[in-house]
Design an enzyme around this catalytic site. Structure first.
Site, PDB file in Angstrom:
ATOM      1  CG  HIS A  64     -41.270 -21.483   8.210  1.00 17.32           C
ATOM      2  ND1 HIS A  64     -41.654 -22.316   9.242  1.00 17.32           N
ATOM      3  CD2 HIS A  64     -41.900 -21.956   7.097  1.00 17.32           C
ATOM      4  CE1 HIS A  64     -42.477 -23.248   8.774  1.00 17.32           C
ATOM      5  NE2 HIS A  64     -42.626 -23.045   7.478  1.00 17.32           N
ATOM      6  CD  GLU A  66     -39.273 -18.486  13.093  1.00 20.81           C
ATOM      7  OE1 GLU A  66     -40.030 -18.499  14.066  1.00 20.81           O
ATOM      8  OE2 GLU A  66     -39.658 -18.770  11.933  1.00 20.81           O
ATOM      9  CB  CYS A  94     -42.146 -24.698  13.190  1.00 25.27           C
ATOM     10  SG  CYS A  94     -40.992 -24.566  11.788  1.00 25.27           S
ATOM     11  CB  CYS A  97     -37.858 -22.154  12.531  1.00 30.02           C
ATOM     12  SG  CYS A  97     -38.764 -21.743  11.015  1.00 30.02           S
TER      13      CYS A  97
END
Length: 167
Positions: A64, A66, A94, A97
Site C-alpha cells: 500500500h 503508506e 486502512c 497502514c
C-alpha cells in the site's frame, strides 16, 4: 496572534504535502496497475519518502502507498523508528497502514479522502474497520482528516480508467 499565524502556516504546508500525495496517486494510478493511493513522509519540513499503491504491480498485498512510503523513509533514515516524521496520505489509511504508522512511531498522520470515498471506488475495507472499531486511534497516534477535492477526483479518474486492474 502568533499562534494563529503559526497554525495557518502549518495548515498551508499540510495542504502542500497532501497535494503531493494526491498527485502521486493520480499520476501512478493512470498506469492501471497501481491503485489510486499516494503517500509522502515528511521530516523536518521536507519530503523524504514517497509511496504509491503497488499491490498489483509488485504482487504484494502489503504494498500500500503508506507502507511503501514508510519502507523508503526507514531506508533513507537508516532506522525503523520514524519519530519526528509525519505521514501525508491521499486517503485515510486502512487498518494495516494505520498499524504500520503506529509501529514506525510517526508523529502524525494526515489524510485527504476518507475510507468512505475509497469504498465508493471499490476499495471497501469495512470488514477490517468493523473488526477494529473499538480501537481508540487517537490514543495511538494523532490523526487528522483534511479534505481535498482532488483526492476524490483521483478515485473517479481511476474508476474511468479502462486499463485499471481491480484487486
Amino acid at each position: 496572534m502568533i499562534a494563529d499565524e503559526s497554525n495557518q502556516l502549518m495548515r498551508h504546508k499540510d495542504r502542500e504535502f497532501l497535494s503531493q500525495a494526491v498527485e502521486l496517486a493520480r499520476e501512478k494510478s493512470k498506469l492501471g496497475n497501481c491503485g489510486p493511493f499516494g503517500a509522502v513522509i515528511v521530516h523536518q519540513g521536507k519530503v523524504i519518502a514517497e509511496g504509491w499503491n503497488q499491490v498489483v504491480l509488485e504482487g504484494d498485498p502489503t504494498a500500500h502507498a503508506e507502507v511503501v512510503a514508510i519502507r523508503h523513509a526507514c531506508e533513507k533514515l537508516g532506522t525503523h523508528i520514524l519519530a519526528g516524521c509525519e505521514l501525508f496520505s491521499s486517503c485515510e489509511p486502512c487498518p494495516m497502514c494505520f498499524s504500520a504508522a503506529v509501529w514506525a512511531r510517526l508523529d502524525r498522520v494526515v489524510f485527504a479522502e476518507t475510507r468512505h470515498g475509497a469504498a465508493k471506488a471499490g476499495f471497501d475495507d469495512s470488514l477490517l474497520y468493523e473488526a477494529v472499531k473499538s480501537l481508540d486511534t487517537q490514543s495511538l497516534i494523532q490523526c487528522e482528516h483534511q479534505p481535498l477535492a482532488a483526492a476524490s477526483e483521483v478515485f473517479l479518474e481511476w474508476e474511468a480508467n479502462p486499463d485499471k486492474k481491480r484487486y
